[in-house]
Design a protein around this motif. Structure first.
Motif, PDB file in Angstrom:
ATOM      1  N   ASN A 199      46.373  48.399  39.888  1.00 12.69           N
ATOM      2  CA  ASN A 199      47.445  49.388  39.733  1.00 12.69           C
ATOM      3  C   ASN A 199      47.122  50.393  38.638  1.00 12.69           C
ATOM      4  OD1 ASN A 199      49.194  48.524  41.735  1.00 12.69           O
ATOM      5  ND2 ASN A 199      50.195  47.044  40.397  1.00 12.69           N
ATOM      6  N   ILE A 200      46.533  49.914  37.563  1.00 10.49           N
ATOM      7  CA  ILE A 200      46.232  50.792  36.428  1.00 10.49           C
ATOM      8  C   ILE A 200      45.041  51.703  36.727  1.00 10.49           C
ATOM      9  CG2 ILE A 200      45.453  50.805  34.022  1.00 10.49           C
ATOM     10  CD1 ILE A 200      46.982  48.097  33.728  1.00 10.49           C
ATOM     11  N   LEU A 201      44.004  51.163  37.374  1.00  6.36           N
ATOM     12  CA  LEU A 201      42.736  51.894  37.508  1.00  6.36           C
ATOM     13  C   LEU A 201      42.457  52.461  38.898  1.00  6.36           C
ATOM     14  CD1 LEU A 201      40.416  49.490  35.486  1.00  6.36           C
ATOM     15  CD2 LEU A 201      41.456  51.613  34.711  1.00  6.36           C
ATOM     16  N   LYS A 202      43.374  52.294  39.851  1.00  6.29           N
ATOM     17  CA  LYS A 202      43.056  52.647  41.239  1.00  6.29           C
ATOM     18  C   LYS A 202      42.653  54.106  41.436  1.00  6.29           C
ATOM     19  CE  LYS A 202      47.883  53.173  42.457  1.00  6.29           C
ATOM     20  NZ  LYS A 202      48.973  52.589  43.187  1.00  6.29           N
ATOM     21  N   ASP A 203      43.156  55.015  40.627  1.00  6.77           N
ATOM     22  CA  ASP A 203      42.791  56.421  40.777  1.00  6.77           C
ATOM     23  C   ASP A 203      41.617  56.815  39.888  1.00  6.77           C
ATOM     24  OD1 ASP A 203      44.864  56.776  42.610  1.00  6.77           O
ATOM     25  OD2 ASP A 203      46.306  57.211  41.012  1.00  6.77           O
ATOM     26  N   GLU A 204      41.208  55.910  39.006  1.00  2.00           N
ATOM     27  CA  GLU A 204      40.158  56.222  38.028  1.00  2.00           C
ATOM     28  C   GLU A 204      38.796  55.656  38.403  1.00  2.00           C
ATOM     29  OE1 GLU A 204      41.068  58.055  35.302  1.00  2.00           O
ATOM     30  OE2 GLU A 204      43.132  58.063  36.038  1.00  2.00           O
ATOM     31  N   VAL A 205      38.785  54.448  38.921  1.00  2.00           N
ATOM     32  CA  VAL A 205      37.547  53.701  39.132  1.00  2.00           C
ATOM     33  C   VAL A 205      37.544  53.104  40.530  1.00  2.00           C
ATOM     34  CG1 VAL A 205      36.222  51.699  38.318  1.00  2.00           C
ATOM     35  CG2 VAL A 205      37.495  53.079  36.681  1.00  2.00           C
ATOM     36  N   PRO A 206      36.417  53.173  41.264  1.00  2.57           N
ATOM     37  CA  PRO A 206      36.359  52.471  42.548  1.00  2.57           C
ATOM     38  C   PRO A 206      36.391  50.957  42.315  1.00  2.57           C
ATOM     39  CG  PRO A 206      34.341  53.755  42.172  1.00  2.57           C
ATOM     40  CD  PRO A 206      35.215  53.930  40.986  1.00  2.57           C
ATOM     41  N   ILE A 207      37.240  50.282  43.071  1.00  2.00           N
ATOM     42  CA  ILE A 207      37.403  48.835  42.932  1.00  2.00           C
ATOM     43  C   ILE A 207      37.021  48.188  44.260  1.00  2.00           C
ATOM     44  CG2 ILE A 207      39.030  46.963  42.520  1.00  2.00           C
ATOM     45  CD1 ILE A 207      40.663  48.936  40.825  1.00  2.00           C
ATOM     46  N   TYR A 208      36.146  47.190  44.178  1.00  2.00           N
ATOM     47  CA  TYR A 208      35.681  46.484  45.370  1.00  2.00           C
ATOM     48  C   TYR A 208      36.075  45.013  45.244  1.00  2.00           C
ATOM     49  CZ  TYR A 208      32.723  50.627  45.615  1.00  2.00           C
ATOM     50  OH  TYR A 208      32.271  51.919  45.655  1.00  2.00           O
ATOM     51  N   GLY A 209      36.955  44.565  46.109  1.00  2.00           N
ATOM     52  CA  GLY A 209      37.296  43.145  46.182  1.00  2.00           C
ATOM     53  C   GLY A 209      36.365  42.517  47.201  1.00  2.00           C
ATOM     54  N   ILE A 210      35.477  41.657  46.763  1.00  2.00           N
ATOM     55  CA  ILE A 210      34.422  41.130  47.631  1.00  2.00           C
ATOM     56  C   ILE A 210      34.656  39.653  47.904  1.00  2.00           C
ATOM     57  CG2 ILE A 210      31.937  40.803  47.883  1.00  2.00           C
ATOM     58  CD1 ILE A 210      31.687  43.127  45.787  1.00  2.00           C
ATOM     59  N   ILE A 211      34.658  39.316  49.184  1.00  2.00           N
ATOM     60  CA  ILE A 211      34.848  37.938  49.619  1.00  2.00           C
ATOM     61  C   ILE A 211      33.508  37.468  50.177  1.00  2.00           C
ATOM     62  CG2 ILE A 211      36.103  36.433  51.181  1.00  2.00           C
ATOM     63  CD1 ILE A 211      38.286  38.699  51.143  1.00  2.00           C
TER      64      ILE A 211
END
Length: 160
Positions: free
Chosen positions: A94-106
């Motif tokens: 929620n804090i970084l979604k517009d700032e940094v690409p986030i990859y949730g990897i399974i």
């Protein structure tokens, strides 16, 4: 009479020295084992990174290495510790979604994906590696714990 206590002291001393030798040997073995359990370390480059998003978006090592900053959330096998990480990762997302690409990897398969999505909605994109075994080997995922990796300018900046 004097010989008996002397014999007991000699036997006790020999046993004590033997115990010290065994402890020193085991400490050396422990250090040797730890030095061979590789893991990602700050400054290291990730060479293999082919993942596919649930929305069919593809990310490879070239794209990852070209980004100034990326956050990788690597899920473990389903466990309560990983479940606690989901809530934390959602707050970070929620804090970084517009700032940094986030990859949730399974690093598992699609059945693990369905199980995770059933537990909690994720506010970041989820990905599955094309070759889970190679991905686990490259990322040194030998333990079943979840990992958070901050990747900056083509190098690992932080691993937890």
């Amino acid at each position: 009479m004097i010989k008996r206590p002397f014999i007991f002291i000699c036997i006790f001393g020999a046993l004590f020295m033997g115990a010290i030798a065994v402890i020193v040997f085991l400490i050396g073995q422990n250090r040797d084992i730890k030095s061979h359990l590789n893991q990602l370390t700050p400054g290291e480059r990730i060479d293999y990174f082919d993942i596919a998003g649930v929305d069919s978006e593809r990310v490879d090592a070239g794209k990852l290495n070209s980004q100034d900053l990326a956050l990788l959330f690597i899920f473990s096998q389903p466990c309560s510790r990983c479940d606690r990480n989901i809530a934390l990762w959602n707050r970070i997302g929620n804090i970084l979604k517009d700032e940094v690409p986030i990859y949730g990897i399974i690093p598992g398969d699609h059945s693990q994906l369905a199980e995770l999505l059933g537990k909690s909605p994720m506010n970041f994109k989820l990905y599955i590696p094309d070759d889970p075994a190679r991905f686990k080997e490259t990322m040194w995922l030998r333990m079943t714990l979840a990992q958070t990796i901050l990747y900056s300018k083509g190098r690992v900046a932080y691993v937890k």
